[in-house]
Design a protein around this motif. Structure first.
Motif, PDB file in Angstrom:
ATOM      1  N   THR A 250       7.709   0.126 -17.819  1.00  0.00           N
ATOM      2  CA  THR A 250       6.346  -0.397 -17.725  1.00  0.00           C
ATOM      3  C   THR A 250       6.231  -1.630 -16.821  1.00  0.00           C
ATOM      4  OG1 THR A 250       6.635  -1.638 -19.779  1.00  0.00           O
ATOM      5  CG2 THR A 250       5.628   0.542 -19.952  1.00  0.00           C
ATOM      6  N   MET A 251       7.350  -2.196 -16.407  1.00  0.00           N
ATOM      7  CA  MET A 251       7.306  -3.271 -15.410  1.00  0.00           C
ATOM      8  C   MET A 251       6.888  -2.724 -14.049  1.00  0.00           C
ATOM      9  SD  MET A 251      10.633  -5.743 -15.999  1.00  0.00           S
ATOM     10  CE  MET A 251      10.890  -5.944 -14.256  1.00  0.00           C
ATOM     11  N   TYR A 252       7.182  -1.440 -13.826  1.00  0.00           N
ATOM     12  CA  TYR A 252       6.967  -0.838 -12.512  1.00  0.00           C
ATOM     13  C   TYR A 252       5.863   0.208 -12.484  1.00  0.00           C
ATOM     14  CZ  TYR A 252      11.317  -3.204 -11.571  1.00  0.00           C
ATOM     15  OH  TYR A 252      12.275  -4.170 -11.431  1.00  0.00           O
TER      16      TYR A 252
ATOM     17  N   LEU B  69      20.900   3.368 -17.838  1.00  0.00           N
ATOM     18  CA  LEU B  69      19.755   4.260 -18.058  1.00  0.00           C
ATOM     19  C   LEU B  69      18.802   3.709 -19.115  1.00  0.00           C
ATOM     20  CD1 LEU B  69      21.542   7.718 -17.910  1.00  0.00           C
ATOM     21  CD2 LEU B  69      20.011   6.732 -16.190  1.00  0.00           C
ATOM     22  N   LYS B  70      19.354   3.144 -20.175  1.00  0.00           N
ATOM     23  CA  LYS B  70      18.503   2.585 -21.234  1.00  0.00           C
ATOM     24  C   LYS B  70      17.782   1.319 -20.764  1.00  0.00           C
ATOM     25  CE  LYS B  70      20.588   4.880 -25.037  1.00  0.00           C
ATOM     26  NZ  LYS B  70      20.361   5.008 -26.435  1.00  0.00           N
ATOM     27  N   LYS B  71      18.420   0.556 -19.903  1.00  0.00           N
ATOM     28  CA  LYS B  71      17.779  -0.635 -19.344  1.00  0.00           C
ATOM     29  C   LYS B  71      16.608  -0.227 -18.434  1.00  0.00           C
ATOM     30  CE  LYS B  71      18.062  -5.163 -18.780  1.00  0.00           C
ATOM     31  NZ  LYS B  71      17.846  -6.115 -19.844  1.00  0.00           N
TER      32      LYS B  71
ATOM     33  N   GLY C  59      16.462  -5.738  -9.661  1.00  0.00           N
ATOM     34  CA  GLY C  59      16.794  -7.109 -10.030  1.00  0.00           C
ATOM     35  C   GLY C  59      17.370  -7.276 -11.425  1.00  0.00           C
ATOM     36  N   PHE C  60      16.841  -6.561 -12.410  1.00  0.00           N
ATOM     37  CA  PHE C  60      17.317  -6.759 -13.778  1.00  0.00           C
ATOM     38  C   PHE C  60      18.699  -6.150 -14.021  1.00  0.00           C
ATOM     39  CE2 PHE C  60      14.478  -3.047 -14.034  1.00  0.00           C
ATOM     40  CZ  PHE C  60      15.334  -2.096 -14.561  1.00  0.00           C
ATOM     41  N   LEU C  61      19.280  -5.494 -13.019  1.00  0.00           N
ATOM     42  CA  LEU C  61      20.633  -4.948 -13.164  1.00  0.00           C
ATOM     43  C   LEU C  61      21.687  -5.809 -12.475  1.00  0.00           C
ATOM     44  CD1 LEU C  61      19.976  -1.146 -12.586  1.00  0.00           C
ATOM     45  CD2 LEU C  61      20.342  -2.325 -14.751  1.00  0.00           C
ATOM     46  N   LYS C  62      21.273  -6.885 -11.871  1.00  0.00           N
ATOM     47  CA  LYS C  62      22.227  -7.728 -11.145  1.00  0.00           C
ATOM     48  C   LYS C  62      22.905  -8.724 -12.076  1.00  0.00           C
ATOM     49  CE  LYS C  62      19.817  -7.170  -6.889  1.00  0.00           C
ATOM     50  NZ  LYS C  62      20.376  -7.047  -5.636  1.00  0.00           N
ATOM     51  N   ASN C  63      24.093  -9.130 -11.678  1.00  0.00           N
ATOM     52  CA  ASN C  63      24.836 -10.190 -12.360  1.00  0.00           C
ATOM     53  C   ASN C  63      25.185  -9.885 -13.815  1.00  0.00           C
ATOM     54  OD1 ASN C  63      24.659 -11.761  -9.986  1.00  0.00           O
ATOM     55  ND2 ASN C  63      22.611 -12.400 -10.571  1.00  0.00           N
TER      56      ASN C  63
END
Length: 136
Positions: free
Chosen positions: A63-65, A55-57, A40-44
């Protein structure tokens, strides 16, 4: 303490592998590959075309996962980077899943179809960390 006990997750990957009668954790790798397409945090964002940014993201959001280990992106160059998981006990199915996840990120999310991922060190083999050498 986490979403689910890690050992249960690893055991479930082992059982799935046995049920489909595959060797080498090909199912775990395929699960990781498919999972990479739903982060999700890689969309849009246009930044997903930059493999280092991606990769850095992922490193930042580890730690979210997961409630174990630490991720480091090192040896960054124009042609690749190393993705290192440390402070982690090691589990072969999880390493295979991560290999597939990283391949999927690079090939499907960033569009680098020729990207390769090779795990060159692994906690399961007694190494200090799991190291994935990524080349594009």
């Amino acid at each position: 303490e986490g979403w689910y006990p890690f050992d249960w997750y690893v055991h479930s990957l082992d059982i799935i592998e046995l049920l489909v009668k595959k060797n080498g954790y090909s199912v775990a790798s395929r699960i990781g590959y498919k999972r990479s397409q739903n982060v999700g945090f890689l969309k849009n964002t246009d930044a997903v075309k930059d493999p280092v940014w991606v990769l850095k993201k992922v490193q930042k959001n580890w730690t979210m996962y997961y409630n174990f280990g630490a991720v480091h992106v090192q040896n960054v160059s124009d042609t690749g980077a190393d993705y290192i998981i440390s402070d982690y006990a090691g589990a072969r199915p999880f390493c295979e899943r991560m290999n597939g996840f990283l391949k999927g990120l690079l090939r499907e999310v960033t569009g680098l179809k020729e990207a390769t991922v090779e795990e060159t060190s692994c906690r399961c083999r007694g190494d200090d960390s799991c190291k994935f050498e990524i080349r594009w």
